[in-house]
Design a protein around this motif. Structure first.
Motif, PDB file in Angstrom:
ATOM      1  N   MET A 131       0.798  -1.190   0.001  1.00 10.80           N
ATOM      2  CA  MET A 131       0.063  -0.034   0.047  1.00 10.80           C
ATOM      3  C   MET A 131       0.853   1.005  -0.013  1.00 10.80           C
ATOM      4  N   THR A 132       0.511   2.240  -0.903  1.00  8.49           N
ATOM      5  CA  THR A 132       1.365   3.390  -0.977  1.00  8.49           C
ATOM      6  C   THR A 132       1.061   4.356   0.094  1.00  8.49           C
ATOM      7  N   GLU A 133       2.184   4.829   0.697  1.00  4.38           N
ATOM      8  CA  GLU A 133       1.946   5.542   1.732  1.00  4.38           C
ATOM      9  C   GLU A 133       1.768   7.108   1.508  1.00  4.38           C
ATOM     10  N   LEU A 134       0.718   7.691   2.333  1.00  3.33           N
ATOM     11  CA  LEU A 134       0.295   8.948   1.985  1.00  3.33           C
ATOM     12  C   LEU A 134       1.272  10.163   2.491  1.00  3.33           C
ATOM     13  N   PRO A 135       1.412  11.375   1.851  1.00  3.91           N
ATOM     14  CA  PRO A 135       2.460  12.273   2.289  1.00  3.91           C
ATOM     15  C   PRO A 135       2.289  12.555   3.796  1.00  3.91           C
ATOM     16  N   GLY A 136       0.736  12.676   4.028  1.00  5.91           N
ATOM     17  CA  GLY A 136       0.741  13.210   5.619  1.00  5.91           C
ATOM     18  C   GLY A 136       1.295  12.267   6.390  1.00  5.91           C
ATOM     19  N   ALA A 137       1.303  10.991   6.137  1.00  2.00           N
ATOM     20  CA  ALA A 137       1.982   9.654   7.146  1.00  2.00           C
ATOM     21  C   ALA A 137       3.513   9.957   7.154  1.00  2.00           C
ATOM     22  N   ARG A 138       4.013  10.202   6.164  1.00  4.22           N
ATOM     23  CA  ARG A 138       5.384  10.633   5.982  1.00  4.22           C
ATOM     24  C   ARG A 138       5.736  11.605   6.814  1.00  4.22           C
ATOM     25  N   THR A 139       4.945  12.813   6.634  1.00  4.01           N
ATOM     26  CA  THR A 139       5.177  14.052   7.382  1.00  4.01           C
ATOM     27  C   THR A 139       5.317  13.684   8.965  1.00  4.01           C
ATOM     28  N   ALA A 140       4.117  12.870   9.404  1.00  2.95           N
ATOM     29  CA  ALA A 140       4.169  12.756  10.633  1.00  2.95           C
ATOM     30  C   ALA A 140       5.154  11.843  11.119  1.00  2.95           C
ATOM     31  N   ARG A 141       5.717  10.914  10.455  1.00  2.00           N
ATOM     32  CA  ARG A 141       6.715  10.243  10.792  1.00  2.00           C
ATOM     33  C   ARG A 141       8.143  11.120  10.753  1.00  2.00           C
ATOM     34  N   ARG A 142       8.339  11.994  10.078  1.00  3.10           N
ATOM     35  CA  ARG A 142       9.525  12.744   9.896  1.00  3.10           C
ATOM     36  C   ARG A 142       9.424  13.590  11.285  1.00  3.10           C
ATOM     37  N   ARG A 143       8.302  14.223  11.513  1.00  3.01           N
ATOM     38  CA  ARG A 143       8.196  15.131  12.771  1.00  3.01           C
ATOM     39  C   ARG A 143       8.266  14.269  14.207  1.00  3.01           C
ATOM     40  N   TYR A 144       7.638  13.307  13.917  1.00  2.32           N
ATOM     41  CA  TYR A 144       8.037  12.232  15.198  1.00  2.32           C
ATOM     42  C   TYR A 144       9.526  12.160  15.618  1.00  2.32           C
ATOM     43  N   VAL A 145      10.102  11.661  14.438  1.00  3.50           N
ATOM     44  CA  VAL A 145      11.548  11.227  14.620  1.00  3.50           C
ATOM     45  C   VAL A 145      12.354  12.408  15.140  1.00  3.50           C
ATOM     46  N   THR A 146      12.047  13.699  14.507  1.00  5.95           N
ATOM     47  CA  THR A 146      12.513  14.823  15.122  1.00  5.95           C
ATOM     48  C   THR A 146      12.543  15.343  16.534  1.00  5.95           C
ATOM     49  N   VAL A 147      11.055  14.998  17.085  1.00 11.42           N
ATOM     50  CA  VAL A 147      10.746  15.242  18.464  1.00 11.42           C
ATOM     51  C   VAL A 147      11.479  14.253  19.236  1.00 11.42           C
ATOM     52  N   CYS A 148      11.527  13.030  18.829  1.00 11.88           N
ATOM     53  CA  CYS A 148      12.288  11.975  19.514  1.00 11.88           C
ATOM     54  C   CYS A 148      13.766  12.320  19.845  1.00 11.88           C
ATOM     55  N   ALA A 149      14.417  12.969  18.872  1.00 15.32           N
ATOM     56  CA  ALA A 149      15.787  13.314  18.766  1.00 15.32           C
ATOM     57  C   ALA A 149      15.822  14.653  19.833  1.00 15.32           C
ATOM     58  N   LEU A 150      14.913  15.533  19.671  1.00 15.85           N
ATOM     59  CA  LEU A 150      15.105  16.645  20.599  1.00 15.85           C
ATOM     60  C   LEU A 150      14.732  16.367  21.978  1.00 15.85           C
ATOM     61  N   LEU A 151      14.075  15.494  22.226  1.00 10.44           N
ATOM     62  CA  LEU A 151      13.594  14.994  23.535  1.00 10.44           C
ATOM     63  C   LEU A 151      14.531  14.658  24.411  1.00 10.44           C
ATOM     64  N   TRP A 152      15.672  13.440  23.730  1.00  8.84           N
ATOM     65  CA  TRP A 152      16.402  12.552  24.395  1.00  8.84           C
ATOM     66  C   TRP A 152      17.758  13.052  24.152  1.00  8.84           C
ATOM     67  N   LEU A 153      18.207  14.078  23.274  1.00  9.68           N
ATOM     68  CA  LEU A 153      19.598  14.505  23.293  1.00  9.68           C
ATOM     69  C   LEU A 153      20.111  15.322  24.835  1.00  9.68           C
ATOM     70  N   PRO A 154      18.914  16.203  25.196  1.00 11.01           N
ATOM     71  CA  PRO A 154      19.577  16.630  26.529  1.00 11.01           C
ATOM     72  C   PRO A 154      19.782  15.506  27.673  1.00 11.01           C
ATOM     73  N   SER A 155      18.889  14.529  27.516  1.00  8.47           N
ATOM     74  CA  SER A 155      19.045  13.506  28.461  1.00  8.47           C
ATOM     75  C   SER A 155      20.440  12.820  28.383  1.00  8.47           C
ATOM     76  N   GLY A 156      20.752  12.607  27.061  1.00  6.92           N
ATOM     77  CA  GLY A 156      22.400  12.188  26.899  1.00  6.92           C
ATOM     78  C   GLY A 156      23.446  13.084  27.455  1.00  6.92           C
ATOM     79  N   LEU A 157      22.937  14.288  27.083  1.00  8.48           N
ATOM     80  CA  LEU A 157      23.843  15.336  27.617  1.00  8.48           C
ATOM     81  C   LEU A 157      24.151  15.181  29.288  1.00  8.48           C
ATOM     82  N   GLY A 158      23.089  15.146  29.864  1.00 11.08           N
ATOM     83  CA  GLY A 158      23.127  14.884  31.268  1.00 11.08           C
ATOM     84  C   GLY A 158      23.808  13.783  31.997  1.00 11.08           C
ATOM     85  N   LEU A 159      23.449  12.672  31.274  1.00 14.11           N
ATOM     86  CA  LEU A 159      23.820  11.508  31.910  1.00 14.11           C
ATOM     87  C   LEU A 159      25.456  11.323  32.031  1.00 14.11           C
ATOM     88  N   ALA A 160      26.040  11.808  31.046  1.00 14.09           N
ATOM     89  CA  ALA A 160      27.580  11.850  31.089  1.00 14.09           C
ATOM     90  C   ALA A 160      28.250  12.607  32.406  1.00 14.09           C
TER      91      ALA A 160
END
Length: 442
Positions: free
Chosen positions: A1-30
């Motif tokens: 099934m072909t993926e709709l553009p809206g789903a791809r946009t949501a996935r890209r934004r979700y991945v960005t949020v995950c990175a921004l959410l957990w990068l500071p945690s990694g900084l603090g862990l060290a």
């Protein structure tokens, strides 16, 4: 099934949020433990500060999950980001126990608010765009990979920054002198984490559009949150799949707790000194995050090869249990061959649990409705944390050697064996936690 553009946009934004959410945690862990020590906190006080964080997360995990389901994902995630900004500043600059305690409590509240919220937003958005049968596993896998990559990069950067500030012209000493000791080189990773979280809040408010939901009033929130949590409790009690996922989360929490407690001591035994052992442990943790991210990325392929999500979870958790067995059989040896085998076991554990998570969460999201999705994820997180805390106490009381590793390996293998039988037919969307939530808002 072909993926709709809206789903791809949501996935890209979700991945960005995950990175921004957990990068500071990694900084603090060290750097956090070293920073608190530099501020004059004893080891017992530092343990108390971390306990304050953990207890706050445990106390707020379910209510904040219900709040996300009732109020919406975007406002809850934005509030979590704001609390984390304040927490990072307090911990980075605080010099007294009460200021640091306030920072750790706020950090725990932010962790509870953000737990599962971004993932719930992603699933809601994709299902609204592509229907209830939309493919979720790829997005969940990439989000897991982004989380692991952010933690790995954050840990390396957080460990390197204080050292880099001390070389050459010693910018760290100048910074400390210019701020009358308020900003130490070890404070910089925490303050950088605060800046990243400001970016997160702006990004969430700018791009995380939500599917329409009924307007929230104070009355609906006060009635809806407890009803949603109770609906999640009822679902966990009556639904075999959800119960299986919660038990699996507890098994994974036990395995991770064992790793976090036992591996630092083994690295000290290997290197012969606490300082060098800590450096080796930091590097090994980074490798673990990378393996976890690779496992998440391979989750869709694992499900295709295994034939189903259930079999994929069985295979992946079995792989993780094999890693713990390798750590058990090498527990009393520092021979290079045994050490190499132990590293392989460590990597297998993180690879396995990384690949299992997107597959079991794919099953979970097809079992619950959007009205209770964040609550279900909060229950999963709570099961992982509570089991980890309990098994951590048990492992800490056992004599060092193979037994603690075998115990956690047996628990993880038990979690894998839960998936030997296929799951029954799933209920129609909207019949899970949603019923309890609607009852509370009517």
């Amino acid at each position: 099934m072909t993926e709709l553009p809206g789903a791809r946009t949501a996935r890209r934004r979700y991945v960005t949020v995950c990175a921004l959410l957990w990068l500071p945690s990694g900084l603090g862990l060290a750097s956090m433990v070293l920073l608190l020590s530099e501020r004059g906190m004893s080891l017992a006080t530092i343990a108390g500060l971390f306990a304050a964080h953990s207890l706050t997360v445990a106390a707020l995990e379910l209510p904040t999950g219900g709040l996300s389901d009732v109020l919406g994902r975007r406002p809850v995630l934005a509030v979590a980001g704001v609390l984390n900004v304040v927490a990072c500043v307090l911990v980075g600059l605080g010099t007294t126990a009460w200021v640091l305690t306030a920072g750790m409590v706020l950090m725990g509240a932010a962790r509870a608010l953000s737990s599962g919220t971004a993932e719930a937003w992603y699933v809601d958005t994709v299902q609204e765009c592509s229907g209830p049968d939309a493919e979720l596993r790829t997005g969940l896998a990439r989000g897991g990979s982004a989380t692991s990559a952010a933690l790995a990069v954050g840990m390396l950067l957080g460990g390197a920054l204080p050292w880099l500030l001390g070389v050459g012209p010693d910018l760290g000493a100048r910074l400390s002198e210019a701020t009358s000791g308020a900003v130490l080189p070890l404070s910089v990773p925490m303050l950088l984490g605060a800046a990243v979280r400001v970016v997160l809040v702006c990004y969430v408010l700018a791009v995380l559009r939500e599917p329409p939901r009924p307007p929230a009033t104070l009355r609906s929130v006060l009635r809806g949150v407890p009803a949603t949590v109770l609906g999640g409790l009822r679902l966990g009690g009556r639904d075999a799949l959800v119960r299986r996922i919660l038990l699996t989360a507890a098994a994974v929490g036990s395995a991770v707790a064992g790793i976090e407690l036992l591996v630092p001591g083994r690295t000290v035994e290997l290197t012969g000194a606490p300082d060098s052992g800590a450096m080796v442990y930091a590097a090994l943790s980074c490798v673990g995050f990378i393996c976890n991210g690779v496992g998440s990325h391979l989750a869709p392929l694992t499900a295709r090869v295994a034939g189903s999500d259930e079999r994929a979870v069985l295979v992946c958790l079995g792989t993780g249990a094999t890693g713990l067995v390798l750590l058990a059989v090498t527990a009393t040896s520092v021979h290079p061959g045994a050490t190499a085998l132990a590293v392989v076991g460590f990597c297998l554990l993180y690879l396995g649990i990384g690949a299992a998570s997107p597959n079991q969460n794919d099953l979970l999201h097809r079992r619950v409705s959007g009205a209770g999705r964040a609550t279900a994820l909060s229950f999963q997180s709570l099961a992982l944390q509570l089991a980890g805390a309990l098994i951590g106490l048990v492992v800490g009381a056992l004599r060092p050697g193979p037994l603690p590793w075998l115990l956690t390996g047996a628990l993880l293998l038990s979690g894998a064996l839960l998936w030997l039988r296929r799951v029954g037919a799933q209920p129609a969307p909207g019949t899970a936690i949603a019923s309890g939530s609607r009852a509370g808002m009517s």
